[in-house]
Design a protein around this motif. Structure first.
Motif, mmCIF file in Angstrom:
data_model
loop_
_atom_site.group_PDB
_atom_site.id
_atom_site.type_symbol
_atom_site.label_atom_id
_atom_site.label_comp_id
_atom_site.label_asym_id
_atom_site.label_seq_id
_atom_site.Cartn_x
_atom_site.Cartn_y
_atom_site.Cartn_z
ATOM 1 N N GLU A 1 -8.572 -7.141 -1.919
ATOM 2 C CA GLU A 1 -7.897 -7.765 -0.780
ATOM 3 C C GLU A 1 -8.087 -9.275 -0.719
ATOM 4 O O GLU A 1 -7.194 -10.000 -0.289
ATOM 5 N N GLY A 2 -9.220 -9.750 -1.165
ATOM 6 C CA GLY A 2 -9.434 -11.199 -1.181
ATOM 7 C C GLY A 2 -8.430 -11.886 -2.095
ATOM 8 O O GLY A 2 -7.816 -12.897 -1.735
ATOM 9 N N LEU B 1 6.412 5.054 -4.729
ATOM 10 C CA LEU B 1 7.106 4.650 -5.957
ATOM 11 C C LEU B 1 6.910 5.703 -7.045
ATOM 12 O O LEU B 1 5.789 6.129 -7.309
ATOM 13 N N LYS B 2 8.009 6.102 -7.664
ATOM 14 C CA LYS B 2 7.933 7.055 -8.775
ATOM 15 C C LYS B 2 8.474 6.380 -10.033
ATOM 16 O O LYS B 2 9.538 5.768 -10.003
ATOM 17 N N MET C 1 0.833 -1.207 0.000
ATOM 18 C CA MET C 1 0.000 0.000 0.000
ATOM 19 C C MET C 1 0.868 1.257 0.000
ATOM 20 O O MET C 1 0.603 2.221 -0.718
ATOM 21 N N ALA C 2 1.918 1.235 0.811
ATOM 22 C CA ALA C 2 2.771 2.423 0.936
ATOM 23 C C ALA C 2 3.564 2.697 -0.337
ATOM 24 O O ALA C 2 3.791 3.856 -0.700
ATOM 25 N N LYS C 3 3.956 1.628 -1.024
ATOM 26 C CA LYS C 3 4.848 1.802 -2.169
ATOM 27 C C LYS C 3 4.127 1.805 -3.517
ATOM 28 O O LYS C 3 4.386 2.666 -4.364
ATOM 29 N N LEU D 1 -0.570 -4.546 -11.075
ATOM 30 C CA LEU D 1 -0.266 -4.791 -9.665
ATOM 31 C C LEU D 1 -1.267 -4.064 -8.769
ATOM 32 O O LEU D 1 -1.748 -4.623 -7.773
ATOM 33 N N GLN D 2 -1.603 -2.842 -9.126
ATOM 34 C CA GLN D 2 -2.559 -2.073 -8.323
ATOM 35 C C GLN D 2 -3.932 -2.732 -8.299
ATOM 36 O O GLN D 2 -4.640 -2.665 -7.287
#
Length: 207
Positions: free
Chosen positions: A192-193, A169-170, A160-162, A185-186
């Motif tokens: 979440e399942g 992430l840039k 979540m953070a990256k 990926l997103q």
């Protein structure tokens, strides 16, 4: 054109160092980053592939000391390597050092040159399965005694953070393949399942 003696030096003196690092930063990783860096350099006429090659080869060498400052240590290692002065000027060596320092995903500034952007982008090879697996592997290496739920929470928090929209992430080449892969990926992270299902499979394979 990369001089053959330079390739020989990198292949024998630098790349083997990655044998000592964790699965996420092993020989396969450095070779992938080199390959991607060279591909990006060839797409940008202002970039010299000799520099891109060396930067990619040294980018994680600082893991010999620690992870937190490895990007800075990698730059120090490159800068201190007098053998490189056979092929590069002081200006080029400084440029390569800065690029290595700038490659880290969590860095708080934009890379200072095209070379920093190239190695940063190459280091962010986003393949959903590889990225998710590396995230599990890193957690297991850091805390092998923790239970599965702890690992899932760490895995989820890191993703979540990256990688989630708004994450740190840039990507420096929005037209590149990483941007397309990041969307895939997103989509997994947002479900979440599905994410937990993927985690369970990888965790069982890696533990």
């Amino acid at each position: 054109m990369i001089p053959k003696p330079l390739i020989t030096y990198i292949e024998t003196a630098i790349i083997p160092r990655y044998k000592e690092f964790d699965k996420a930063h092993n020989l396969s990783h450095v070779r992938t980053v080199i390959e991607e860096s060279l591909a990006l350099a060839r797409q940008h006429p202002e970039a010299d592939e000799r520099l891109a090659y060396v930067i990619a080869a040294y980018h994680d060498t600082g893991l010999c000391r620690d992870r937190t400052t490895h990007h800075l240590v990698s730059g120090e290692i490159l800068m201190a390597d007098s053998t490189l002065r056979q092929w590069f000027s002081d200006t080029e060596i400084l440029l390569m050092k800065e690029a290595v320092e700038d490659h880290r995903a969590s860095t708080d500034h934009e890379p200072r040159s095209i070379y920093g952007k190239i190695v940063a982008e190459a280091d962010r090879i986003i393949d959903p399965d590889i990225t998710l697996r590396r995230t599990v592997q890193y957690g297991l290496k850091q805390n092998p005694a923790a239970d599965k739920e702890w690992h899932y929470q760490r895995f989820h928090q890191h993703l979540m953070a990256k990688y989630a929209p708004g994450g740190y992430l840039k990507l420096w080449f929005p037209e590149g393949k990483n941007a397309e892969q990041l969307k895939k990926l997103q989509a997994i992270i947002a479900d979440e399942g599905r994410l937990r299902q993927v985690f369970n499979r990888i965790f069982e394979e890696e533990k």
